[in-house]
Enzyme design. Structure first.
Site, PDB file in Angstrom:
ATOM      1  N   CYS A 115      -4.542   1.238 -17.709  1.00 31.88           N
ATOM      2  CA  CYS A 115      -4.036   1.260 -16.329  1.00 31.88           C
ATOM      3  C   CYS A 115      -2.931   2.314 -16.201  1.00 31.88           C
ATOM      4  CB  CYS A 115      -3.518  -0.105 -15.931  1.00 31.88           C
ATOM      5  SG  CYS A 115      -2.276  -0.742 -17.049  1.00 31.88           S
ATOM      6  N   CYS A 129       0.842  -1.205   0.000  1.00 27.08           N
ATOM      7  CA  CYS A 129       0.000   0.000   0.000  1.00 27.08           C
ATOM      8  C   CYS A 129       0.873   1.249   0.000  1.00 27.08           C
ATOM      9  CB  CYS A 129      -0.847   0.060   1.265  1.00 27.08           C
ATOM     10  SG  CYS A 129      -2.108  -1.200   1.359  1.00 27.08           S
TER      11      CYS A 129
END
Ligand code: SAH
Length: 464
Positions: free
Chosen positions: A419, A82
Site C-alpha cells: 500500500c 476524499c
C-alpha cells in the site's frame, strides 16, 4: 523577490503528492497546494514555508487542468476523506500508476523503459480501476456530535482535526447509511440521548459504525457508546430492522478518553454479533471489531492478481506474511498444497482460524508473531520451506531480517502486495541485489477519490 506569509503568487501545478495535494514549482521552491489538480494554473497564498518547500492555499484557478472535474460531494473540500474528487477518474488512475512506476524506477532501480527507449526487463500491467468508482466502501464510521445550532449530527472529521463536517450520505459509502443515520438521530432526539462530546468526555453515543456485506446484502449497525447500555435500545432496533438486509444491531462499549474508535466489549440488541460476506468463493464472518478490506469489488481483483502472480498449480507450499485475518491465505489455499500465515495481531489470527474452519480449509496454518521473528525462528529450527512467499506489509514495508530470511529460504517466487510504493521500491531493490528480479507489477485502485493505491509485484529467483 522572497515570498512571505499571505503573499500571493501564480504557479502551474505539475504533480500530485501522495496525500492528493497538487505540487507546483515557483522560484526554486516546491509548493504543496490542497484542492488543486495537476495541469491547473492557480493563484495561491503562502501559508507556511520551510527551507526548500512550502504550503499554500488555493485562491483562484486561472486556467483549469484538462483533468479537472466538478466534485460530486458538497463537502469534498472540507471533509478529510476524499482528496481527488476534483480530478477526473481516468486521470486519477493515470496519476496513481505513474507514481508507482516512477518509484519503482527511481527508488527501486528498475529500468525506466517508458522514458529511456530501452527494452523493458519487466512489465507494468495496466492499473485495475473501477467501472463505477462511487459507493464502493462496505464500512463507514460516523462520529456523532452537535452542530453549532444545537442539532444532533453525524458526519466525518475535517482533514487533520476533530471538527465534525455534517454528512449523512457519503458518496463512497452504502446508500442505506443515510436512512440508518436518520433513524438513529431521530431516536436520540426522541429519547433525549446525548451524542458524545470529546472535550468534556460526556454524552453517550460516540460513533455509529455501519458495515454491509456487498455480496450478501447483510447490514450491521454498531453504536459505540460511552456507557454500559443504550437506553430504549429495543425501540431503536425495531425501527432499524425495517431496513432491508438489517442483520445485526449491537453496541460497542468505549468509556476511555481516547481517539481509538472501538472498545473491547460488544453486546447485541438484535441478531448475531456478526454479518457474513464473500470474497470470491471464500466466506467471512465479520464482527464490529474485525479487520476486513473496505472495497470488496477491488479486493477480489487484487487477490486474483496476487494469485495469478503466485503461479500456483496445487502442489506448492506458500507462506503469507502479514496475513491479517487470512484473507489472502484462504484465497491462495484453494490452489496450493499448504499455506502458512503469519500475523502480529492475535485477534486477527483468531478470525483467520475461524474463517478457515468456516470454509472447511484444512491446508492452512496460522502463527501469531512478527514476520521478522517467526520466519527466521522457523527457518533456523525447522528448516521450513516455501515455493512461493507472499508479503502484504503495512506502510513501513518489510523488516530487513524478514527479507534476509526470504532470501535464505530461496522460494521460486515472491509476490509483494503493497500500500506504499516508496517502501515497496526500497524492498524490491534490496531483494533485487540478492537474487530476485522483478517480472511484472500491477496497481489496483482500492480507494478511488483518495491518493492511495495498492500494488502487486512479482519477483522471481534468478537462475544460477
Ligand atoms: N494481508 C491482509 C492484511 C494486510 S495489512 C489482507 O489483505 O487483509 C498488514 C497486516 O500486517 C496487518 O494485519 C498488521 O497487523 C500486520 N503486521 C504489522 N506489522 C507486522 C509484523 N512485523 N509482522 C507480522 N504482521 C505485521
Amino acid at each position: 523577490m522572497e515570498l512571505k506569509k499571505n503573499d500571493i503568487f501564480t504557479v502551474k501545478i505539475t504533480d500530485m503528492s501522495d496525500d492528493g495535494s497538487g505540487i507546483g514549482k515557483h522560484q526554486g521552491f516546491t509548493w504543496f497546494i490542497k484542492d488543486t489538480v495537476a495541469g491547473d494554473t492557480v493563484e495561491a497564498s503562502v501559508m507556511k514555508m520551510k527551507k526548500s518547500y512550502g504550503f499554500a492555499r488555493l485562491q483562484k484557478i486561472l486556467q483549469p487542468s484538462p483533468s479537472r472535474t466538478e466534485a460530486r460531494c458538497a463537502t469534498a473540500r472540507r471533509c478529510g476523506g476524499c482528496q481527488l474528487q476534483e480530478m477526473d477518474y481516468k486521470a486519477q488512475l493515470q496519476f496513481k500508476e505513474n507514481k508507482v512506476y516512477n518509484n519503482l524506477c527511481r527508488i527501486g532501480g528498475l529500468d525506466d523503459f517508458r522514458n529511456l527507449s530501452s527494452q523493458g526487463t519487466w512489465t507494468m500491467e495496466p492499473i485495475i480501476g473501477m467501472e463505477n468508482p462511487w459507493r464502493y466502501r462496505n464500512k463507514a464510521q460516523f462520529p456523532m456530535g452537535r452542530s453549532r445550532d444545537g442539532r444532533i449530527i453525524a458526519g466525518f472529521y475535517a482533514g487533520r482535526t476533530h471538527d465534525i463536517i455534517e454528512n449523512h450520505d457519503c458518496l463512497l459509502g452504502a446508500e442505506e447509511n443515510k436512512a440508518i443515520l436518520d433513524i438513529i438521530i431521530n431516536f436520540m432526539e426522541t429519547y433525549d440521548i446525548e451524542p458524545y462530546c470529546e472535550r468534556s468526555h460526556t454524552g453517550l453515543v460516540r460513533h455509529v459504525l455501519i458495515r454491509k456485506g456487498f455480496s450478501t446484502g447483510e447490514i450491521m449497525v454498531c453504536l459505540v457508546i460511552n456507557g454500559n447500555t443504550l437506553p430504549y435500545g429495543e425501540m431503536l432496533a425495531a425501527e432499524l430492522a425495517k431496513i432491508p438486509g438489517m442483520t445485526s444491531i449491537c453496541c460497542n462499549l468505549n468509556k476511555e478518553k481516547t481517539n481509538v474508535i472501538l472498545g473491547k466489549k460488544v453486546y447485541s440488541i438484535y441478531g448475531p454479533q456478526y454479518i457474513t460476506d464473500y470474497i470470491g468463493h471464500v466466506k467471512y464472518q465479520i464482527s464490529p471489531v474485525s479487520f476486513y478490506q473496505v472495497n470488496p469489488v477491488q479486493t477480489k481483483r487484487l487477490y486474483r492478481t496476487a494469485l495469478e502472480y503466485a503461479g500456483l498449480t496445487g502442489n506448492e507450499t506458500v507462506w503469507d506474511l502479514y496475513c491479517g485475518i487470512g484473507t489472502i491465505s484462504l484465497f491462495l489455499a484453494q490452489h496450493a498444497k499448504k499455506v502458512y500465515g503469519v500475523e502480529i495481531v492475535p485477534q486477527a489470527i483468531e478470525d483467520a482460524r475461524r474463517n478457515a474452519l468456516l470454509n472447511h480449509m484444512e491446508n492452512v496454518e496460522f502463527f501469531v508473531g512478527k514476520a521478522e521473528e517467526v520466519l527466521p525462528e522457523k527457518y533456523e529450527k525447522e528448516q521450513i520451506y516455501a515455493d512461493v512467499i507472499v508479503v502484504d506489509p503495512p506502510r513501513k514495508g518489510c523488516d530487513p531480517t524478514c527479507l534476509d530470511t526470504i532470501v535464505k529460504m530461496s522460494p521460486q517466487r515472491v509476490v509483494y502486495v503493497s500500500c506504499d510504493s516508496a517502501t515497496l521500491a526500497r524492498d524490491v531493490k534490496y531483494l533485487g541485489e540478492r537474487g530476485y528480479q522483478v517480472e511484472k507489477a500491477r496497481c489496483c485502485d482500492m480507494f478511488p477519490m483518495t491518493g492511495h493505491v495498492e500494488t502487486v509485484v512479482l519477483m522471481s529467483r534468478v537462475k544460477d
